[in-house]
Design an enzyme around this catalytic site. Structure first.
Site, mmCIF file in Angstrom:
data_model
loop_
_atom_site.group_PDB
_atom_site.id
_atom_site.type_symbol
_atom_site.label_atom_id
_atom_site.label_comp_id
_atom_site.label_asym_id
_atom_site.label_seq_id
_atom_site.Cartn_x
_atom_site.Cartn_y
_atom_site.Cartn_z
ATOM 1 N N GLU A 127 0.828 -1.224 0.000
ATOM 2 C CA GLU A 127 0.000 0.000 0.000
ATOM 3 C C GLU A 127 0.853 1.261 0.000
ATOM 4 O OE1 GLU A 127 -2.796 -0.225 3.237
ATOM 5 O OE2 GLU A 127 -4.100 -1.540 2.089
ATOM 6 N N GLU A 199 -6.486 -8.127 -0.042
ATOM 7 C CA GLU A 199 -6.962 -8.102 1.348
ATOM 8 C C GLU A 199 -8.456 -7.828 1.392
ATOM 9 O OE1 GLU A 199 -4.781 -5.541 4.028
ATOM 10 O OE2 GLU A 199 -2.879 -6.020 3.041
HETATM 11 C C1 GAL Z 1 -3.951 -2.872 5.283
HETATM 12 C C2 GAL Z 1 -2.503 -3.335 5.355
HETATM 13 C C3 GAL Z 1 -2.388 -4.587 6.198
HETATM 14 C C4 GAL Z 1 -3.108 -4.391 7.495
HETATM 15 C C5 GAL Z 1 -4.545 -4.008 7.232
HETATM 16 C C6 GAL Z 1 -5.351 -3.767 8.460
HETATM 17 O O1 GAL Z 1 -4.057 -1.583 4.821
HETATM 18 O O2 GAL Z 1 -2.011 -3.599 4.064
HETATM 19 O O3 GAL Z 1 -1.038 -4.886 6.407
HETATM 20 O O4 GAL Z 1 -2.464 -3.410 8.200
HETATM 21 O O5 GAL Z 1 -4.569 -2.821 6.523
HETATM 22 O O6 GAL Z 1 -5.416 -4.901 9.222
#
Ligand code: GAL
Length: 804
Positions: A127, A199
């Site tokens: 990110e 994610e």
């Molecule tokens: C995302 C990030 C992850 C984790 C997640 C929240 O933005 O890429 O590593 O931090 O948020 O759990």
């Protein structure tokens, strides 16, 4: 735990396991690598391979992940001229070296798909777009550099950059979020690239002082089905299993529990109905595989103001459809290819033959499992243990009081107040700031009841104040604002007074531009109320100590604990700050997951057999109010929508992985900072208490099913007549039906009650089908229950059973 977890993921319908790579765990000191035990990355990838699954390796090496320092080892901070995550030569050099190390390890073991291995995707950075603008031109050139650096490694497997709109063409930009199917801007940076969702947040992480976020499975399933309907290809659940952040590995204020409300819970047990409903979704999507993978046409058809169909047709004539109702409130009935379909609000129906609904994201046909922590392990006398080696229990507690302030041999002096993180260098949470002041016997406050006021300003995260060895005050920041101030009346006596301030971090910063420059610790100390005004101690000569005496002696290990004399006591003192407590635990027997119930403690750290199992902070409660029992899955989710645990300690139970425990004589050590009651500390087993399911008669399209579709539906256990399915874990059977009602039962698992309509046959029929079985099926229809108990009313079947 890896093999069992991967089995459960596979059974849940996953094909690929994604993991971050944790640089700070693998290279704790520059050039000294650790790939042993639970850091054995190659072993992990090989286990996944042996189960027939693929791997997405997110190397980072910056990972965020609520992880200490975002995964970058602290020593990187001390390299001269370094700036993290930008076009900075010293940083790029270290990042490249570590990335190459991981890639060559994987290549060396033939782990890439191009070599016949399981790795099909990999990630560089994480990110980065969130911070890119801050670095201006250097930000973009860093993105270009990172992409070409990894592509040059020639792995034969694509690289991704998540949330990176300007990712170069030779790497794939991927999406992170809750609704990547409906993120209009997400098209991926080239039409030639697959739509990848790295994610899909299944819940959210927990922080000390925070509540417990929960995301309803109907909403997750909806988001996944929308993504697939719109030609999404790869969905990763973040987290599918989050587990435990052992040791001091969590980021700022992050709890050791990284449960995340994931389909496999922190302890490795499937979370129902989340796991089961997603398994059913995966089966349904896979039944559409041919039409989706070999599509010749992909059409969007408008079915209503907030309703649409996505239809895939293959060259061979296979047809699969996804019917979406995006309306967050209203259920609708729509027409699709001349048939009528009922679509609940905020749901997607999946039709692998473009006719038959085999799955709807809002209709959960998976049971609920009520888990419970049971605490059967009691304190016991050593003689009892000697008599019977098989008992589970705690031996008497032993105590050692930590020295308040610095010990001469560990201390050093500096003028002014030092920055905390660059002084402790992540070796410990603790930094002592100590000073002595002289109070003239004529100071007026000594003769009045107006006490002098100690003022402290800190950049984070916590402080304990000791005046003449007595705990006189405490303060802390929070996850959004680690900075805090303290103003505290204090008792001073004539002559020399010792002031000892224990500053603490709770996980190092892990996100935002230049997070490596964030600071912590005390910046101002004043005392008001002296005859000649306030005394500012900030620039005086202070004496420091990094870490505690007990940490230096490693009192938490079997051998280290022999370095001091512990005192035995049958009733350990409670509410005593700065105390080490030690005991031995025998057992627990069995194989259920275990956790330490620390509800009676304050704030501190815990170790089992020398392994740090995490920081605890029971005294920091989340805000009260607004934790409703009902959670409406409809409409866009945000992490405050369905919280639980209002006004409670954020985490009471601290997981001890079974693999850290011996059958007898486990050494448990607690370091309590502020005061607690160890005699109430207990071990809990994490057990399945009850299983429940609640299924309604459903509206289905009345079509004649093909033979194949009949078989597919059986695979899914979604017959045309809705069927309730109950299943106990392996080795257990349904031994008792607590509640059953076919009619209009109300309430939820653990709290069902009969409604105005109830079939008197309910119990007989349920017991006949389920008692003594590991798994049973019950048709939800009046025919199955002999007669219709209330004609004209929509009925449902609710059941609650015990597995033993
Ligand atoms: C995302 C990030 C992850 C984790 C997640 C929240 O933005 O890429 O590593 O931090 O948020 O759990």
């Amino acid at each position: 735990m890896w093999p069992g977890l991967i089995d459960k993921a596979k059974e849940g319908g996953l094909d690929c396991i994604q993991t971050y790579v944790f640089w700070n765990m693998h290279e704790p000191k520059q050039g000294q690598y650790n790939f042993e035990g639970r850091f054995d990355l190659v072993k992990f990838v090989k286990i996944v391979q042996s189960k027939g699954l693929y791997v997405n390796l997110r190397i980072g090496p910056y990972i965020n992940a609520e992880w200490n320092y975002g995964g970058i080892p602290y020593w990187v901070h001390d390299i001269p001229g370094i700036t993290f995550r930008t076009d900075n030569e010293p940083f790029k050099k270290e990042m490249q070296r570590f990335t190459e190390k991981i890639v060559s390890m994987m290549k060396g073991e033939n782990m890439y798909a191009s070599q016949g291995g399981p790795i099909i995707l990999q990630q560089i950075e994480n990110e980065y777009q969130n911070v890119e603008a801050h670095f201006g031109e250097s930000g973009h050139s860093y993105v270009e550099w990172a992409a070409s650096m990894v592509v040059a490694l020639q792995t034969g497997v694509p690289w991704t950059m998540c949330k990176q709109d300007d990712a170069p063409d030779n790497v794939i930009d991927t999406c992170n979020g809750m609704y990547c199917g409906d993120r209009e801007t997400f098209t991926s940076n080239s039409t030639k690239e697959p739509k990848i969702w790295t994610e899909n947040w299944t819940g959210w992480f927990q922080v000390f002082g925070g509540r417990r976020p929960q995301r309803p499975v109907e909403d997750i399933a909806y988001a996944v089905a929308r993504f697939v309907a719109k030609k999404g290809t790869f969905v990763n659940y973040y987290m599918y299993h989050g587990g435990t952040n052992l040791g001091r590995s969590g980021g700022p204020f992050v709890t050791p529990s990284y449960d995340y409300d994931a389909p496999i819970d922190e302890y490795g047990i499937i979370r129902q109905p989340k796991w089961g409903h997603l398994r059913d979704l995966h089966k349904a999507v896979k039944l559409c595989s041919i039409a989706i993978l070999f599509w010749k046409s992909h059409d969007k058809i408008t079915l209503g103001p907030s309703q649409e169909a996505h239809v895939f047709r293959s060259r061979g004539g296979e047809c699969a459809a996804f019917l979406s109702n995006m309306d967050p409130k209203s259920d609708v009935t729509i027409s699709f290819f001349n048939l009528r379909y009922y679509l609940p609000a905020w749901s997607v129906s999946i039709l692998p033959d473009c006719r038959t609904v085999i799955f709807n994201t809002a209709m959960v046909n998976s049971q609920t499992n009520l888990m419970k922590s049971i605490t059967p392990y009691k304190k016991m006398s050593p003689s009892k243990i000697l008599q019977n080696e098989n008992v589970d229990g705690f031996e008497k507690w032993q105590i050692f009081e930590e020295h308040i302030g610095v010990l001469q041999e560990n201390s050093f002096k500096a003028s002014g107040l030092l920055e905390h993180i660059s002084t402790t260098k992540d070796m410990t949470d603790y930094l002592w700031y100590t000073i002595s002041i002289n109070v003239d016997k004529d100071e007026p406050f000594l003769k009045s009841d107006k006490l002098p006021i100690l003022g402290i300003v800190s950049q984070g995260y916590c402080v304990l104040v000791f005046i003449n060895n007595i705990l006189a005050g405490r303060a802390h920041g929070n996850v959004t604002t680690p900075r805090f101030k303290l103003e505290q009346p204090v008792y001073l006596h004539p002559g020399k007074n010792d002031i000892a301030l224990l500053s603490m971090t709770v996980g190092l910063p892990n996100s935002g531009p230049l997070y490596e420059r964030k600071v912590a610790g005390i910046t101002e100390v004043t005392i008001q109320g002296f005859r000649d005004g306030a005394r500012d101690l900030s620039k005086e000569l202070w004496t420091y100590q990094v870490g505690l005496g007990g940490e230096k002696l490693e009192l938490y290990t079997e051998s280290g604990s022999k370095n001091v004399n512990w005192s035995f006591t049958s009733q350990p003192p409670s509410n005593q700050p700065m105390t080490w407590y030690k005991t031995r635990i025998h057992g627990p027997r069995g194989n259920e997951p275990v956790a330490l119930d620390l509800s009676s403690m304050g704030k501190g750290q815990a170790w089992v057999n020398g392994e740090h199992i995490g920081r605890y902070w029971i005294s920091y409660h989340s805000l009260r109010g607004n934790c409703s029992r009902k959670c409406d899955y409809r409409g866009r989710y945000n992490r405050h929508k369905c919280e639980s645990n209002c006004g409670q300690p954020s985490q009471r139970l601290y997981h001890i992985p079974r693999s850290l425990l011996h059958p007898m004589g486990n050494v448990l050590v607690l370091f309590e900072e502020t005061g607690g009651n160890p005699s109430k500390v207990a071990l809990s087993r994490w057990s399945l208490r009850r299983i429940c399911a609640h299924i309604s008669e459903r509206h289905h399209s009345s079509v004649n099913l093909s033979q194949k579709m009949e078989t597919d539906l059986k695979i899914l256990h979604t017959h045309t007549i809705p069927t309730l399915r109950l299943e106990c874990p392996v080795g257990k059977m349904i031994s008792f039906i607590m509640f059953v009602s076919f009619g209009n039962p109300q309430g939820e698992c653990g709290h069902f009650i009969e409604g105005t309509c109830h079939s008197i046959e309910s119990r007989v029929i349920a017991e006949k089908a389920c008692l003594g079985q590991r798994e049973c099926f019950l048709e939800v229809s009046s025919e199955a229950f002999g007669a219709d108990p209330c004609v004209g009313t929509m009925k449902s079947l609710a059941i609650e059973a015990i597995c033993s």
